[in-house]
Design a protein around this motif. Structure first.
Motif, PDB file in Angstrom:
ATOM      1  N   PRO A  38       0.803  -1.235   0.000  1.00  0.00           N
ATOM      2  CA  PRO A  38       0.000   0.000   0.000  1.00  0.00           C
ATOM      3  C   PRO A  38       0.834   1.283   0.000  1.00  0.00           C
ATOM      4  O   PRO A  38       0.294   2.356  -0.206  1.00  0.00           O
ATOM      5  CB  PRO A  38      -0.810  -0.081   1.301  1.00  0.00           C
ATOM      6  N   HIS A  39       2.136   1.192   0.232  1.00  0.00           N
ATOM      7  CA  HIS A  39       2.987   2.392   0.170  1.00  0.00           C
ATOM      8  C   HIS A  39       4.379   2.005  -0.335  1.00  0.00           C
ATOM      9  O   HIS A  39       5.350   1.948   0.408  1.00  0.00           O
ATOM     10  CB  HIS A  39       3.048   3.114   1.522  1.00  0.00           C
ATOM     11  N   PRO A  40       4.467   1.766  -1.644  1.00  0.00           N
ATOM     12  CA  PRO A  40       5.748   1.308  -2.215  1.00  0.00           C
ATOM     13  C   PRO A  40       6.886   2.306  -2.049  1.00  0.00           C
ATOM     14  O   PRO A  40       8.031   1.889  -1.909  1.00  0.00           O
ATOM     15  CB  PRO A  40       5.422   1.083  -3.698  1.00  0.00           C
ATOM     16  N   VAL A  41       6.572   3.605  -2.065  1.00  0.00           N
ATOM     17  CA  VAL A  41       7.636   4.606  -1.966  1.00  0.00           C
ATOM     18  C   VAL A  41       7.473   5.458  -0.707  1.00  0.00           C
ATOM     19  O   VAL A  41       7.505   6.685  -0.751  1.00  0.00           O
ATOM     20  CB  VAL A  41       7.721   5.507  -3.229  1.00  0.00           C
ATOM     21  N   GLY A  42       7.343   4.819   0.417  1.00  0.00           N
ATOM     22  CA  GLY A  42       7.238   5.550   1.668  1.00  0.00           C
ATOM     23  C   GLY A  42       7.024   4.583   2.803  1.00  0.00           C
ATOM     24  O   GLY A  42       6.770   3.394   2.586  1.00  0.00           O
ATOM     25  N   ASP A  43       7.210   5.115   4.018  1.00  0.00           N
ATOM     26  CA  ASP A  43       6.990   4.286   5.203  1.00  0.00           C
ATOM     27  C   ASP A  43       6.306   5.147   6.253  1.00  0.00           C
ATOM     28  O   ASP A  43       6.899   5.515   7.263  1.00  0.00           O
ATOM     29  CB  ASP A  43       8.346   3.754   5.706  1.00  0.00           C
ATOM     30  N   PRO A  44       5.044   5.503   5.987  1.00  0.00           N
ATOM     31  CA  PRO A  44       4.374   6.521   6.798  1.00  0.00           C
ATOM     32  C   PRO A  44       4.250   6.153   8.278  1.00  0.00           C
ATOM     33  O   PRO A  44       4.235   7.049   9.126  1.00  0.00           O
ATOM     34  CB  PRO A  44       2.993   6.656   6.148  1.00  0.00           C
ATOM     35  N   ALA A  45       4.229   4.875   8.599  1.00  0.00           N
ATOM     36  CA  ALA A  45       4.082   4.487  10.002  1.00  0.00           C
ATOM     37  C   ALA A  45       5.305   4.907  10.820  1.00  0.00           C
ATOM     38  O   ALA A  45       5.235   5.019  12.043  1.00  0.00           O
ATOM     39  CB  ALA A  45       3.864   2.977  10.115  1.00  0.00           C
ATOM     40  N   GLU A  46       6.410   5.134  10.147  1.00  0.00           N
ATOM     41  CA  GLU A  46       7.644   5.501  10.849  1.00  0.00           C
ATOM     42  C   GLU A  46       7.771   7.009  11.062  1.00  0.00           C
ATOM     43  O   GLU A  46       8.811   7.493  11.521  1.00  0.00           O
ATOM     44  CB  GLU A  46       8.867   4.998  10.072  1.00  0.00           C
ATOM     45  N   GLY A  47       6.738   7.759  10.725  1.00  0.00           N
ATOM     46  CA  GLY A  47       6.784   9.211  10.916  1.00  0.00           C
ATOM     47  C   GLY A  47       7.243   9.914   9.646  1.00  0.00           C
ATOM     48  O   GLY A  47       7.865   9.307   8.782  1.00  0.00           O
ATOM     49  N   PRO A  48       6.905  11.218   9.570  1.00  0.00           N
ATOM     50  CA  PRO A  48       7.119  11.962   8.317  1.00  0.00           C
ATOM     51  C   PRO A  48       8.577  11.995   7.848  1.00  0.00           C
ATOM     52  O   PRO A  48       8.852  11.908   6.646  1.00  0.00           O
ATOM     53  CB  PRO A  48       6.602  13.362   8.609  1.00  0.00           C
ATOM     54  N   GLU A  49       9.503  12.107   8.786  1.00  0.00           N
ATOM     55  CA  GLU A  49      10.901  12.219   8.357  1.00  0.00           C
ATOM     56  C   GLU A  49      11.428  10.919   7.772  1.00  0.00           C
ATOM     57  O   GLU A  49      12.043  10.906   6.698  1.00  0.00           O
ATOM     58  CB  GLU A  49      11.779  12.657   9.523  1.00  0.00           C
ATOM     59  N   ALA A  50      11.175   9.853   8.484  1.00  0.00           N
ATOM     60  CA  ALA A  50      11.632   8.535   8.010  1.00  0.00           C
ATOM     61  C   ALA A  50      10.924   8.179   6.712  1.00  0.00           C
ATOM     62  O   ALA A  50      11.525   7.605   5.789  1.00  0.00           O
ATOM     63  CB  ALA A  50      11.355   7.480   9.064  1.00  0.00           C
ATOM     64  N   ASP A  51       9.656   8.538   6.619  1.00  0.00           N
ATOM     65  CA  ASP A  51       8.867   8.278   5.412  1.00  0.00           C
ATOM     66  C   ASP A  51       9.526   8.930   4.198  1.00  0.00           C
ATOM     67  O   ASP A  51       9.773   8.297   3.180  1.00  0.00           O
ATOM     68  CB  ASP A  51       7.449   8.832   5.626  1.00  0.00           C
ATOM     69  N   LYS A  52       9.850  10.204   4.350  1.00  0.00           N
ATOM     70  CA  LYS A  52      10.454  10.950   3.248  1.00  0.00           C
ATOM     71  C   LYS A  52      11.859  10.440   2.933  1.00  0.00           C
ATOM     72  O   LYS A  52      12.267  10.393   1.777  1.00  0.00           O
ATOM     73  CB  LYS A  52      10.511  12.437   3.614  1.00  0.00           C
TER      74      LYS A  52
ATOM     75  N   ASP B 285      -1.550  10.468   2.447  1.00  0.00           N
ATOM     76  CA  ASP B 285      -0.476  11.123   1.697  1.00  0.00           C
ATOM     77  C   ASP B 285      -0.215  10.364   0.397  1.00  0.00           C
ATOM     78  O   ASP B 285       0.531   9.393   0.372  1.00  0.00           O
ATOM     79  CB  ASP B 285       0.803  11.177   2.545  1.00  0.00           C
ATOM     80  N   PRO B 286      -0.820  10.825  -0.691  1.00  0.00           N
ATOM     81  CA  PRO B 286      -0.664  10.109  -1.977  1.00  0.00           C
ATOM     82  C   PRO B 286       0.791   9.971  -2.440  1.00  0.00           C
ATOM     83  O   PRO B 286       1.094   9.139  -3.298  1.00  0.00           O
ATOM     84  CB  PRO B 286      -1.477  10.957  -2.958  1.00  0.00           C
ATOM     85  N   ASP B 287       1.709  10.774  -1.853  1.00  0.00           N
ATOM     86  CA  ASP B 287       3.126  10.666  -2.243  1.00  0.00           C
ATOM     87  C   ASP B 287       3.734   9.309  -1.903  1.00  0.00           C
ATOM     88  O   ASP B 287       4.769   8.954  -2.457  1.00  0.00           O
ATOM     89  CB  ASP B 287       3.953  11.764  -1.548  1.00  0.00           C
ATOM     90  N   VAL B 288       3.120   8.556  -1.005  1.00  0.00           N
ATOM     91  CA  VAL B 288       3.680   7.237  -0.684  1.00  0.00           C
ATOM     92  C   VAL B 288       3.492   6.237  -1.843  1.00  0.00           C
ATOM     93  O   VAL B 288       4.094   5.168  -1.850  1.00  0.00           O
ATOM     94  CB  VAL B 288       3.122   6.632   0.646  1.00  0.00           C
ATOM     95  N   VAL B 289       2.620   6.618  -2.797  1.00  0.00           N
ATOM     96  CA  VAL B 289       2.466   5.789  -4.004  1.00  0.00           C
ATOM     97  C   VAL B 289       3.021   6.535  -5.228  1.00  0.00           C
ATOM     98  O   VAL B 289       3.683   5.943  -6.084  1.00  0.00           O
ATOM     99  CB  VAL B 289       0.982   5.406  -4.232  1.00  0.00           C
ATOM    100  N   PRO B 291       5.365   9.560  -5.914  1.00  0.00           N
ATOM    101  CA  PRO B 291       6.268  10.394  -5.085  1.00  0.00           C
ATOM    102  C   PRO B 291       6.601  11.763  -5.672  1.00  0.00           C
ATOM    103  O   PRO B 291       7.753  12.071  -5.950  1.00  0.00           O
ATOM    104  CB  PRO B 291       7.520   9.518  -4.996  1.00  0.00           C
ATOM    105  N   VAL B 292       5.583  12.604  -5.832  1.00  0.00           N
ATOM    106  CA  VAL B 292       5.801  13.922  -6.434  1.00  0.00           C
ATOM    107  C   VAL B 292       6.631  14.820  -5.509  1.00  0.00           C
ATOM    108  O   VAL B 292       7.529  15.533  -5.963  1.00  0.00           O
ATOM    109  CB  VAL B 292       4.442  14.588  -6.769  1.00  0.00           C
ATOM    110  N   ASP B 293       6.376  14.769  -4.178  1.00  0.00           N
ATOM    111  CA  ASP B 293       7.053  15.719  -3.274  1.00  0.00           C
ATOM    112  C   ASP B 293       8.578  15.591  -3.347  1.00  0.00           C
ATOM    113  O   ASP B 293       9.281  16.568  -3.582  1.00  0.00           O
ATOM    114  CB  ASP B 293       6.543  15.576  -1.822  1.00  0.00           C
ATOM    115  N   VAL B 294       9.086  14.378  -3.207  1.00  0.00           N
ATOM    116  CA  VAL B 294      10.541  14.184  -3.212  1.00  0.00           C
ATOM    117  C   VAL B 294      11.119  14.420  -4.616  1.00  0.00           C
ATOM    118  O   VAL B 294      12.214  14.968  -4.749  1.00  0.00           O
ATOM    119  CB  VAL B 294      10.904  12.785  -2.659  1.00  0.00           C
ATOM    120  N   LEU B 295      10.359  14.064  -5.647  1.00  0.00           N
ATOM    121  CA  LEU B 295      10.863  14.318  -7.006  1.00  0.00           C
ATOM    122  C   LEU B 295      11.010  15.817  -7.267  1.00  0.00           C
ATOM    123  O   LEU B 295      11.936  16.253  -7.947  1.00  0.00           O
ATOM    124  CB  LEU B 295       9.970  13.650  -8.050  1.00  0.00           C
TER     125      LEU B 295
END
Lengths: 78, 348
Positions: A38-52, B285-289, B291-295
């Motif tokens: 559900p979140h291939p490019v992020g890890d939101p459960a770890e908080g905003p900084e770790a996610d980014k 946060d749609p960026d988790v799918v 990733p516009v913000d980091v790009l």
């Protein structure tokens, strides 16, 4: 979709997804494993900084993949 | 009642010539020609070949619509009960022509159509779902057996006799599953299959997976700092409200959305409509799918040249392979036209 974009446009397409065997099956050439379905490019459960941070790391790998010459399906693990 | 049969063959089997005559356009002989003569014999008292439509392989391949239309006109004119094309064995253009005309006759005239090909003929994958294609060997040395199988199946189809599974009847399965009650339940059959697999005996899956093609990897991007990079996703991230009504699963369409000036995908402007995963995180946060913000950050830093102004989106769950391939081709054409250098495609 990934394969046909690459074949039609003649440009490298890197796929980021969590289930690597599916990417291999559909014929992606450049692959970066994602964090979770559900979140291939992020890890939101770890908080905003770790996610980014993880998003950044995966995208850097994706950029490495599109700059790398390959001759067969390749998984960019690091 | 004797069946009225029409056949389709190419220039070679009609005796007109080889490659030098492959550009010959469609014509009709109101009799059995070439392999159609053998079909006529095999029909015995059950029917006769009333005509043979002949067309050069290159002509059919290069003018597929005109060729199909003209051939259909000839065939319709003779109002046959049954239609045969080929067999094409492993001849690629001939296979495509046979598959195409057989599929078109089946659809337009509503009569049984049978052709024959070798498993690797490209016509098999293209037309197996639209016509009956009998399995043949790869060359005309198997003509006799091929024609016997084709005629047998053709007669069976005309008589409306129930068909056994494709494998037993000797044709390429058309992707049709018939429901019936098996005397053994699924668990028992699965264990049987597993035991056969372990003991290295033959076993056959009841659910075949599609076979995907492979392509040669594209050349890498040489100068990333000047590259335009596009984002594509099958993760179902769309502008809030899903303006194009992309289906949550088994998608038949994709969307193209302008992201120029967007620094970050927020829940106020984007959402996920994908029906195949838990959307909680993606909707926060749609960026988790996608990733516009980091790009955007990386674009500002000069890591790469430019983020392409549009994203392409669909939902990749239960989506037919043929549709996904079509989306890919259409998206690829647009990206090529706009000079995009690379694509990042995220999937859930």
């Amino acid at each position: 979709m990934v394969r046909e974009i690459e074949a039609t446009a003649g440009i490298p397409v890197v796929q980021i997804a969590t289930i690597v065997p599916i990417m291999l099956t559909v014929g992606a050439n450049r692959m970066v494993p994602g964090v979770a379905i559900p979140h291939p490019v992020g890890d939101p459960a770890e908080g905003p900084e770790a996610d980014k941070a993880v998003r950044r790391e995966i995208l850097e790998r994706a950029f490495k993949a599109i700059q790398t010459k390959i001759t067969e399906q390749t998984i960019f693990k690091s | 009642m004797a069946l009225k049969v029409v056949c389709y063959i190419n220039q070679f089997f009609a005796g007109l010539g080889g490659e030098d005559m492959a550009h010959t356009g469609p014509c009709i002989e109101r009799k059995a020609v070439g392999p159609a003569m053998q079909i006529d014999n095999l029909l015995g008292g059950d029917g006769r070949v009333a005509g043979t439509v002949i067309c050069g392989d290159s002509y059919y391949g290069e003018h597929i619509e005109e060729a199909r239309e003209k051939c259909i006109e000839y065939i319709r004119d003779m109002s046959p009960d049954l239609f045969f094309a080929g067999p094409a064995f492993n001849a690629g253009r001939y296979g495509v022509a046979c598959g195409d005309i057989a599929a078109a006759v089946a659809q337009k005239l509503g009569i049984p159509c049978v052709t024959g090909m070798y498993s690797e003929n490209p016509g098999v994958e293209l037309y197996r779902s639209k016509t009956f294609i009998v399995k043949t060997v790869d060359s005309a040395r198997g003509m006799k057996q091929a024609l016997e199988k084709m005629v047998e199946l053709g007669k069976k189809l005309v008589s409306n006799e129930p068909l056994r599974p494709a494998d037993e009847e000797g044709y390429f399965h058309r992707g049709i599953r018939k429901n019936y009650f098996h005397e053994r339940n699924g668990a028992q059959r699965a264990v049987d299959m597993l035991l056969r697999k372990i003991s290295e005996e033959d076993y056959r899956t009841e659910y075949e997976m599609p076979v995907f093609k492979r392509i040669k990897p594209a050349e890498p991007v040489k100068d990333l700092s000047k590259a335009t990079v596009a984002l594509v996703t099958s993760g179902g991230i769309v502008p809030r409200g899903n303006p194009d009504r992309i289906r949550v699963s088994s998608a038949k369409t994709y969307g193209k959305y302008n992201i120029s000036g967007i620094e970050d995908l927020t829940p106020e402007i984007f959402e996920s409509v994908h029906g195949g995963y838990d959307r909680v995180w993606a909707n926060e946060d749609p960026d988790v799918v996608l990733p516009v913000d980091v790009l955007r950050e990386m674009e500002r830093e000069g890591v790469f040249g430019k983020l392409y102004d549009y994203v392409f989106t669909t939902t990749g769950t239960g989506t037919a392979v043929a549709n996904a391939e079509r989306f890919g081709r259409e998206i690829g054409e647009q990206l090529k036209k706009d000079g995009v250098d690379a694509v990042i495609l995220t999937s859930t």
